[in-house]
Design a protein around this motif. Structure first.
Motif, PDB file in Angstrom:
ATOM      1  N   PRO A 135       0.817  -1.219   0.000  1.00 55.56           N
ATOM      2  CA  PRO A 135       0.000   0.000   0.000  1.00 55.56           C
ATOM      3  C   PRO A 135       0.843   1.258   0.000  1.00 55.56           C
ATOM      4  O   PRO A 135       1.911   1.308   0.630  1.00 55.56           O
ATOM      5  CB  PRO A 135      -0.826  -0.124   1.281  1.00 55.56           C
ATOM      6  CG  PRO A 135      -0.048  -1.052   2.161  1.00 55.56           C
ATOM      7  CD  PRO A 135       0.662  -2.000   1.238  1.00 55.56           C
ATOM      8  N   ALA A 137       0.323   3.863   1.578  1.00 54.56           N
ATOM      9  CA  ALA A 137       0.351   4.472   2.907  1.00 54.56           C
ATOM     10  C   ALA A 137       1.662   4.222   3.638  1.00 54.56           C
ATOM     11  O   ALA A 137       2.055   5.010   4.500  1.00 54.56           O
ATOM     12  CB  ALA A 137      -0.815   3.951   3.744  1.00 54.56           C
ATOM     13  N   ARG A 138       2.384   3.141   3.299  1.00 51.96           N
ATOM     14  CA  ARG A 138       3.631   2.852   4.015  1.00 51.96           C
ATOM     15  C   ARG A 138       4.700   3.917   3.748  1.00 51.96           C
ATOM     16  O   ARG A 138       5.676   4.022   4.504  1.00 51.96           O
ATOM     17  CB  ARG A 138       4.140   1.457   3.665  1.00 51.96           C
ATOM     18  CG  ARG A 138       4.637   1.278   2.262  1.00 51.96           C
ATOM     19  CD  ARG A 138       4.830  -0.192   1.906  1.00 51.96           C
ATOM     20  NE  ARG A 138       5.696  -0.887   2.836  1.00 51.96           N
ATOM     21  CZ  ARG A 138       7.015  -0.980   2.689  1.00 51.96           C
ATOM     22  NH1 ARG A 138       7.610  -0.407   1.653  1.00 51.96           N
ATOM     23  NH2 ARG A 138       7.739  -1.637   3.566  1.00 51.96           N
ATOM     24  N   ARG A 300      -7.173   3.163  11.051  1.00 48.66           N
ATOM     25  CA  ARG A 300      -7.008   4.459  10.377  1.00 48.66           C
ATOM     26  C   ARG A 300      -5.736   5.157  10.844  1.00 48.66           C
ATOM     27  O   ARG A 300      -5.007   5.755  10.038  1.00 48.66           O
ATOM     28  CB  ARG A 300      -8.234   5.346  10.626  1.00 48.66           C
ATOM     29  CG  ARG A 300      -9.502   4.851   9.951  1.00 48.66           C
ATOM     30  CD  ARG A 300     -10.577   5.928   9.937  1.00 48.66           C
ATOM     31  NE  ARG A 300     -11.046   6.312  11.266  1.00 48.66           N
ATOM     32  CZ  ARG A 300     -12.050   5.734  11.917  1.00 48.66           C
ATOM     33  NH1 ARG A 300     -12.680   4.700  11.368  1.00 48.66           N
ATOM     34  NH2 ARG A 300     -12.423   6.173  13.103  1.00 48.66           N
ATOM     35  N   GLU A 303      -2.699   3.504   9.170  1.00 46.97           N
ATOM     36  CA  GLU A 303      -2.523   3.868   7.756  1.00 46.97           C
ATOM     37  C   GLU A 303      -2.000   5.291   7.628  1.00 46.97           C
ATOM     38  O   GLU A 303      -1.096   5.561   6.833  1.00 46.97           O
ATOM     39  CB  GLU A 303      -3.844   3.720   7.012  1.00 46.97           C
ATOM     40  CG  GLU A 303      -3.715   4.091   5.537  1.00 46.97           C
ATOM     41  CD  GLU A 303      -4.934   3.692   4.726  1.00 46.97           C
ATOM     42  OE1 GLU A 303      -4.961   4.012   3.526  1.00 46.97           O
ATOM     43  OE2 GLU A 303      -5.844   3.058   5.280  1.00 46.97           O
ATOM     44  N   ARG A 304      -2.561   6.203   8.393  1.00 48.87           N
ATOM     45  CA  ARG A 304      -2.138   7.597   8.263  1.00 48.87           C
ATOM     46  C   ARG A 304      -0.686   7.799   8.686  1.00 48.87           C
ATOM     47  O   ARG A 304       0.026   8.633   8.115  1.00 48.87           O
ATOM     48  CB  ARG A 304      -3.053   8.493   9.099  1.00 48.87           C
ATOM     49  CG  ARG A 304      -2.646   9.963   9.037  1.00 48.87           C
ATOM     50  CD  ARG A 304      -3.792  10.905   9.223  1.00 48.87           C
ATOM     51  NE  ARG A 304      -3.403  12.261   8.851  1.00 48.87           N
ATOM     52  CZ  ARG A 304      -3.470  12.771   7.643  1.00 48.87           C
ATOM     53  NH1 ARG A 304      -3.933  12.028   6.661  1.00 48.87           N
ATOM     54  NH2 ARG A 304      -3.076  14.002   7.386  1.00 48.87           N
ATOM     55  N   PRO A 308       0.581   0.600   7.623  1.00 44.54           N
ATOM     56  CA  PRO A 308      -0.678  -0.090   7.312  1.00 44.54           C
ATOM     57  C   PRO A 308      -0.630  -1.587   7.556  1.00 44.54           C
ATOM     58  O   PRO A 308      -1.670  -2.247   7.553  1.00 44.54           O
ATOM     59  CB  PRO A 308      -0.886   0.225   5.828  1.00 44.54           C
ATOM     60  CG  PRO A 308       0.485   0.481   5.290  1.00 44.54           C
ATOM     61  CD  PRO A 308       1.202   1.167   6.416  1.00 44.54           C
TER      62      PRO A 308
END
Length: 419
Positions: A135, A137-138, A300, A303-304, A308
């Motif tokens: 992802p 997000a990482r 959440r 991820e932010r 993730p």
């Protein structure tokens, strides 16, 4: 198993320049191979003189490795890899499957080496983040003002995803460039543009690309450091949050190391697990939270904040701990009064494993005092005060003190507890 007549499987790195860019040993290996295994794009780079049977990797790739090797046992096998086979490449899977001494690797310059050469960036000063099969997000965990990043793309859409993430995380002023088909005849580098200016101005290009980012944090963006103790404002929470100063002390005692696994029991907002994983990309964590709304909030936050991969288990401990992989360390931030919880966490630890438990209630404090008597370790009280207005002056307001028990499980402590 290879024999004197059948050489070990060879892994040949190949770049966008194809056959022309290969050294003589790599060419001879491919010409002599009975079977060549690789991606469709890589196989298409070989000339007709490579007469061996060509086999394209199926998807998913990793489970197919032992099957394909077995299917072609006794033949001279060559496996094609993009660039350096041991850098996020198939070389790792083959070495793990056959053993490092049973694979012959012929590396080629990686896309990262090519990119650093084009950009004039010292390789040792660059952080590499792969988004291939992972992802976007990482990437957030690697964002620090002034750092240079090279992002391995999953395809033509990745640069746009990187720009969107940079904008969302407060790094919109960061200059970006996309380097395509590195080392090949169709090599191209885009004109630098900031993440803020990327959308609509930089259409998707070649899918074989790497993204170069020079991190620039926006002046009003929240500053997130590289050590535990992120600002409380970095988290979405409902009040169930290990506060910043206590969190920093707790992570210091837990002492995460690369590759270790943490159980975060009573996750709340997930801050301990998140910051455990942020200490190193190889750190892993499972957080257990009985409240479904909080469990979703943990995901959440993870991820932010760039982790993730944090595993969130919704359920009440100790029952929800059954079947989890054995931890290297356990943090208990809630639910200490649940019957059998602390004993289950202690029993799950291997020799040398660590446990840390925090509480603010007298009932749970009594349990920690008993655990300290049985297993040893340290029992401390953490008190934090904040300066607040008192009329026209300033005074101290103390937060609820936190009692913390920390211990390392050894054969000696376990034997002592059984007496």
């Amino acid at each position: 198993m290879t024999t004197a007549q059948t050489p070990a499987p060879a892994v040949v790195g190949i770049g966008a320049d194809g056959w022309e860019g290969l050294a003589d040993p790599a060419r001879r290996t491919l010409l002599d191979a009975d079977v060549v295994i690789g991606g469709a794009r890589q196989l298409g780079l070989l000339p007709p003189e490579c007469a061996g049977e060509r086999v394209a990797w199926p998807a998913p790739l990793r489970p197919a490795v032992p099957r394909l090797l077995a299917a072609h046992a006794g033949r001279r096998i060559a496996v094609l890899a993009s660039g350096d086979p041991m850098f996020y490449g198939i070389g790792r899977a083959l070495a793990e499957e056959l053993g490092p001494g049973a694979v012959r690797v012929l590396p080629h310059p990686s896309s990262v080496s090519h990119a650093c050469a084009r950009l004039g960036w010292p390789l040792e000063d660059v952080e590499v983040v792969t988004l291939v099969g992972r992802p976007a997000a990482r990437l957030a965990a690697a964002l620090h003002d002034g750092r240079r990043l090279l992002v391995l793309s999953a395809g033509a859409a990745t640069p746009g995803e990187v720009a969107a993430l940079l904008r969302d995380r407060g790094f919109g002023p960061s200059p970006m460039r996309v380097l395509e088909q590195l080392g090949g005849a169709r090599e191209r580098t885009t004109t630098p543009a900031t993440a803020d200016d990327w959308e609509g101005r930089q259409p998707p290009g070649d899918p074989l690309n790497i993204v170069a980012v020079e991190c620039r944090r926006a002046p009003d963006a929240l500053r997130l450091g590289a050590v535990p103790g992120l600002p409380d404002a970095a988290y979405e929470h409902d009040g169930q949050l290990t506060k910043r100063h206590v969190r920093a002390v707790t992570l210091g005692v837990l002492a995460p190391a690369p590759g270790e696994l943490l159980w975060d029991v009573g996750g709340g907002s997930g801050s301990i697990a998140v910051e455990w994983m942020r200490t190193h990309p190889a750190c892993r964590a499972v957080t257990v939270e009985r409240d479904p709304a909080r469990a979703e909030r943990i995901a959440r936050n993870a991820e932010r904040l760039g982790v993730p991969g944090l595993r969130v288990v919704t359920g009440a401990a100790p029952g929800a701990l059954a079947g989890l992989p054995r931890p290297d360390a356990v943090f208990v931030g809630g639910g200490l009064t649940a019957p059998g919880l602390l004993a289950a966490c202690w029993d799950a630890l291997p020799d040398g494993g660590r446990v840390v438990a925090n509480t603010v209630t007298l009932e749970s404090e009594a349990l920690l005092a008993e655990a300290h008597r049985r297993h040893g370790g340290e029992l401390v009280r953490l008190a934090v005060s904040h300066a607040v207005p008192v009329g026209g002056f300033t005074g101290w307001r103390q937060a609820m003190p936190v009692t913390q028990w920390a211990a390392r499980k050894t054969l000696a402590t376990t034997a002592g507890a059984d007496r």
